[in-house]
Design a protein around this motif. Structure first.
Motif, PDB file in Angstrom:
ATOM      1  N   ASP A 165     -57.510  -1.843 -28.751  1.00  0.00           N
ATOM      2  CA  ASP A 165     -56.334  -2.007 -29.609  1.00  0.00           C
ATOM      3  C   ASP A 165     -55.341  -3.002 -29.036  1.00  0.00           C
ATOM      4  O   ASP A 165     -54.522  -3.573 -29.766  1.00  0.00           O
ATOM      5  N   SER A 166     -55.375  -3.173 -27.725  1.00  0.00           N
ATOM      6  CA  SER A 166     -54.467  -4.078 -27.037  1.00  0.00           C
ATOM      7  C   SER A 166     -55.059  -4.374 -25.668  1.00  0.00           C
ATOM      8  O   SER A 166     -56.149  -3.896 -25.345  1.00  0.00           O
TER       9      SER A 166
ATOM     10  N   ILE B 231     -61.960  -6.662 -27.127  1.00  0.00           N
ATOM     11  CA  ILE B 231     -61.391  -6.605 -28.464  1.00  0.00           C
ATOM     12  C   ILE B 231     -62.502  -6.397 -29.491  1.00  0.00           C
ATOM     13  O   ILE B 231     -62.364  -5.608 -30.434  1.00  0.00           O
TER      14      ILE B 231
ATOM     15  N   THR C 161     -55.168 -14.563 -29.255  1.00  0.00           N
ATOM     16  CA  THR C 161     -55.379 -13.246 -29.847  1.00  0.00           C
ATOM     17  C   THR C 161     -54.075 -12.703 -30.416  1.00  0.00           C
ATOM     18  O   THR C 161     -52.985 -13.088 -29.974  1.00  0.00           O
ATOM     19  N   HIS C 162     -54.207 -11.803 -31.382  1.00  0.00           N
ATOM     20  CA  HIS C 162     -53.019 -11.230 -32.009  1.00  0.00           C
ATOM     21  C   HIS C 162     -52.797  -9.764 -31.620  1.00  0.00           C
ATOM     22  O   HIS C 162     -51.878  -9.129 -32.128  1.00  0.00           O
ATOM     23  N   VAL C 163     -53.631  -9.222 -30.723  1.00  0.00           N
ATOM     24  CA  VAL C 163     -53.423  -7.836 -30.305  1.00  0.00           C
ATOM     25  C   VAL C 163     -52.210  -7.768 -29.380  1.00  0.00           C
ATOM     26  O   VAL C 163     -51.870  -8.758 -28.715  1.00  0.00           O
TER      27      VAL C 163
ATOM     28  N   THR D  50     -56.452   0.600 -24.288  1.00  0.00           N
ATOM     29  CA  THR D  50     -55.904  -0.634 -23.734  1.00  0.00           C
ATOM     30  C   THR D  50     -56.554  -0.923 -22.382  1.00  0.00           C
ATOM     31  O   THR D  50     -56.110  -0.416 -21.346  1.00  0.00           O
TER      32      THR D  50
END
Length: 258
Positions: free
Chosen positions: A182-183, A177, A203-205, A130
């Motif tokens: 991962d985040s 990303i 974004t969807h993370v 992260t």
């Protein structure tokens, strides 16, 4: 009851660890000592509360005597190879000790990719990465003073994002990303809500809003209602998680509400 047990009992099941370092060197060699304070801290928390999610930071600033996020060469320039080696070696050491999440803090292209490569090669493919989408901010002054990480020259604008360049923060998050993050962790939360909102839309993370020490000092004299209102605003802005020095206070308040 330790603070870790107290947090767990209050429903706080994830923490980030920092270590104050005294024996600093130009290359930050103490950062990869197998028995350093960070390693001991991870092991202590893991033994005390096995289910706690443990996050750490891999950056040179706390370990180098220059206070720099990176390792410098003999001419005072960034030594990318040495910096990547330091960060990936720290990541491996933390993973071996029991860390779940590794957080590269310096805004440095390629860092996530290199850490991911090394962790995967060494059998830690389940350890998350992260990186910090971090703006240069006066809200970090208290932390830098407490941890003795003020760089000896200039400031860290080279490895933190100019606060006037929100677009650069979004591009950097996208790069990381693609590198395998991962985040993402956005900081300082208070002055980065616009970026947090835009990242949530693009974004969807998972996104974490980090409220640093400078913010905690500001809320020390604020009412409990004001603190909770602020934290809820971060959730509305798109934060999946909130990292704050006021976690104990906030958890108690939320427990009382229930």
């Amino acid at each position: 009851m330790t603070i870790t047990h107290e947090l767990w009992a209050l429903g706080v099941h994830a923490i980030k660890l920092f270590a104050f370092v005294e024996n600093k060197t130009p290359a930050g060699t103490a950062a990869i000592a197998p028995d350093n304070l960070m390693v001991q801290s991870i092991q202590t928390v893991r033994a005390a509360v096995p289910g706690m999610v443990i996050s750490t930071e891999v950056c040179g600033c706390a370990w180098t005597d220059t206070g720099e996020c990176v390792v410098l060469d003999d001419h005072g320039r960034t030594d990318l190879a040495a910096t990547y080696t330091l960060m990936s070696s720290m990541a491996t050491l933390h993973a071996q000790a029991g860390a779940d999440i590794i957080g590269p803090a310096a805004v440095l292209d390629g860092s996530v990719m290199e850490i991911r490569r090394v962790l995967d090669e060494r059998g830690f493919g389940d350890v998350a990465i992260t990186p910090s989408v971090i703006f240069d901010s006066a809200l970090f002054t208290a932390y830098k003073s407490a941890m003795n990480t003020e760089p000896g020259r200039g400031n860290r604008r080279g490895f933190q994002i100019d606060p006037d360049r929100a677009g650069l923060a979004l591009l950097q998050a996208e790069r990381w990303i693609r590198e395998g993050a991962d985040s993402a962790l956005v900081q300082p939360a208070m002055t980065s809500i616009d970026v947090l909102t835009k990242l949530r839309a693009s974004t969807h993370v998972p996104l974490t809003a980090f409220s640093p020490l400078g913010e905690s000092q500001m809320f020390a004299t604020a009412s409990d209602a004001v603190l909770l209102e602020y934290l809820r605003s971060l959730k509305r802005a798109g934060a999946d998680l909130i990292m704050t020095y006021d976690a104990t206070r906030a958890a108690r308040l939320l427990t009382e509400e229930k």
